[in-house]
Design an enzyme around this catalytic site. Sequence first.
Site, PDB file in Angstrom:
ATOM      1  N   HIS A 149      32.760  41.406  39.587  1.00  0.00           N
ATOM      2  CA  HIS A 149      34.012  41.372  40.360  1.00  0.00           C
ATOM      3  C   HIS A 149      34.152  42.686  41.124  1.00  0.00           C
ATOM      4  O   HIS A 149      34.279  43.761  40.520  1.00  0.00           O
ATOM      5  CB  HIS A 149      35.216  41.171  39.438  1.00  0.00           C
ATOM      6  CG  HIS A 149      36.449  40.716  40.153  1.00  0.00           C
ATOM      7  ND1 HIS A 149      37.118  39.569  39.781  1.00  0.00           N
ATOM      8  CD2 HIS A 149      37.133  41.224  41.204  1.00  0.00           C
ATOM      9  CE1 HIS A 149      38.176  39.417  40.579  1.00  0.00           C
ATOM     10  NE2 HIS A 149      38.193  40.426  41.450  1.00  0.00           N
ATOM     11  N   LEU A 150      34.137  42.594  42.419  1.00  0.00           N
ATOM     12  CA  LEU A 150      34.262  43.754  43.300  1.00  0.00           C
ATOM     13  C   LEU A 150      35.522  44.552  42.978  1.00  0.00           C
ATOM     14  O   LEU A 150      36.582  43.979  42.736  1.00  0.00           O
ATOM     15  CB  LEU A 150      34.322  43.269  44.759  1.00  0.00           C
ATOM     16  CG  LEU A 150      34.572  44.320  45.835  1.00  0.00           C
ATOM     17  CD1 LEU A 150      33.389  45.280  45.935  1.00  0.00           C
ATOM     18  CD2 LEU A 150      34.842  43.650  47.169  1.00  0.00           C
ATOM     19  N   HIS A 151      35.407  45.861  42.971  1.00  0.00           N
ATOM     20  CA  HIS A 151      36.556  46.748  42.811  1.00  0.00           C
ATOM     21  C   HIS A 151      36.207  48.113  43.384  1.00  0.00           C
ATOM     22  O   HIS A 151      35.065  48.545  43.344  1.00  0.00           O
ATOM     23  CB  HIS A 151      36.985  46.872  41.344  1.00  0.00           C
ATOM     24  CG  HIS A 151      35.902  47.324  40.415  1.00  0.00           C
ATOM     25  ND1 HIS A 151      34.883  46.486  39.992  1.00  0.00           N
ATOM     26  CD2 HIS A 151      35.667  48.523  39.843  1.00  0.00           C
ATOM     27  CE1 HIS A 151      34.077  47.154  39.187  1.00  0.00           C
ATOM     28  NE2 HIS A 151      34.523  48.397  39.081  1.00  0.00           N
ATOM     29  N   GLN A 152      37.226  48.754  43.964  1.00  0.00           N
ATOM     30  CA  GLN A 152      37.060  50.086  44.530  1.00  0.00           C
ATOM     31  C   GLN A 152      37.858  51.079  43.704  1.00  0.00           C
ATOM     32  O   GLN A 152      39.025  50.858  43.406  1.00  0.00           O
ATOM     33  CB  GLN A 152      37.538  50.139  45.977  1.00  0.00           C
ATOM     34  CG  GLN A 152      37.417  51.529  46.579  1.00  0.00           C
ATOM     35  CD  GLN A 152      37.789  51.577  48.048  1.00  0.00           C
ATOM     36  OE1 GLN A 152      37.956  50.556  48.707  1.00  0.00           O
ATOM     37  NE2 GLN A 152      37.928  52.769  48.580  1.00  0.00           N
ATOM     38  N   ILE A 176      41.183  48.979  43.296  1.00  0.00           N
ATOM     39  CA  ILE A 176      41.604  47.977  44.268  1.00  0.00           C
ATOM     40  C   ILE A 176      40.704  46.769  44.030  1.00  0.00           C
ATOM     41  O   ILE A 176      39.471  46.892  44.053  1.00  0.00           O
ATOM     42  CB  ILE A 176      41.421  48.468  45.723  1.00  0.00           C
ATOM     43  CG1 ILE A 176      41.956  49.894  45.926  1.00  0.00           C
ATOM     44  CG2 ILE A 176      42.018  47.466  46.702  1.00  0.00           C
ATOM     45  CD1 ILE A 176      43.404  50.103  45.662  1.00  0.00           C
TER      46      ILE A 176
END
Length: 183
Positions: free
Chosen positions: A137-140, A80
Amino acid sequence: MEAEPAADLAGVPDAFQRLWTPHRMVYINGENKPSDADESSCPFCRAPGQADDEGLIVARGESCYVVMNLYPYNPGHLLICPYRHVSWLTDLTDRETIEFTRLAQKAMRVLGEVSHPHGFNLGVNQGAVAGAGIAAHLHQHVVPRWQGDSNFMPVVAQTKALPQLLEDARALIAARWAVIDEP
C-alpha cells in the site's frame, strides 16, 4: 563457591542508563504488516474505517488521507495514503496524485506551525527492497526534523527517544489541520 557480583545479575542496577522500548518489538517482528496484497490485512486499508482518534487519522481527503506513523522516527511523523489499495506511485490517478501531493504540502505547513521543525524528510519507498515496510500500500512519509534530533542511540542501541505520545501529537496536528488555510 563465590557469589556472583551483583552487576552480573539480571535486573540489578549497574552504571548503565537503559531506555527500554519493548513496544518496538511488534514492528521488528512484523506485526501489522500484510503478508501479501490482501486488503483485509492492510493497516492502511483498515485505518479509514475507524474513528479518527482510534485510527490515528489526522485528516481525510476525497481520495487520500493523513495518518500518524505508528512507529515514528520523530514526533509528528505523518503518512499520506491513498484510500485505494495500490502499491506504486505510478498506479495513482491524476486526481489522486494531486491530492497526495497537496496533502504532503499541507502536512509540512501544519507541522511547521505546530512543531517548528528546522526541516523535513519526505519519502516514498517503492517495494520491499527499497525499504517499504508495507510495500503493498503506497504511502509517503512526512518526517519533521530538528537540528541535533538524531544521535548515537538509533545507531548503537536501535532506540529512539520520542518526547510526545502519538495520541497527543495527533490531537495537536488534527486541531491545527482543521483551521490552516490552503495555499
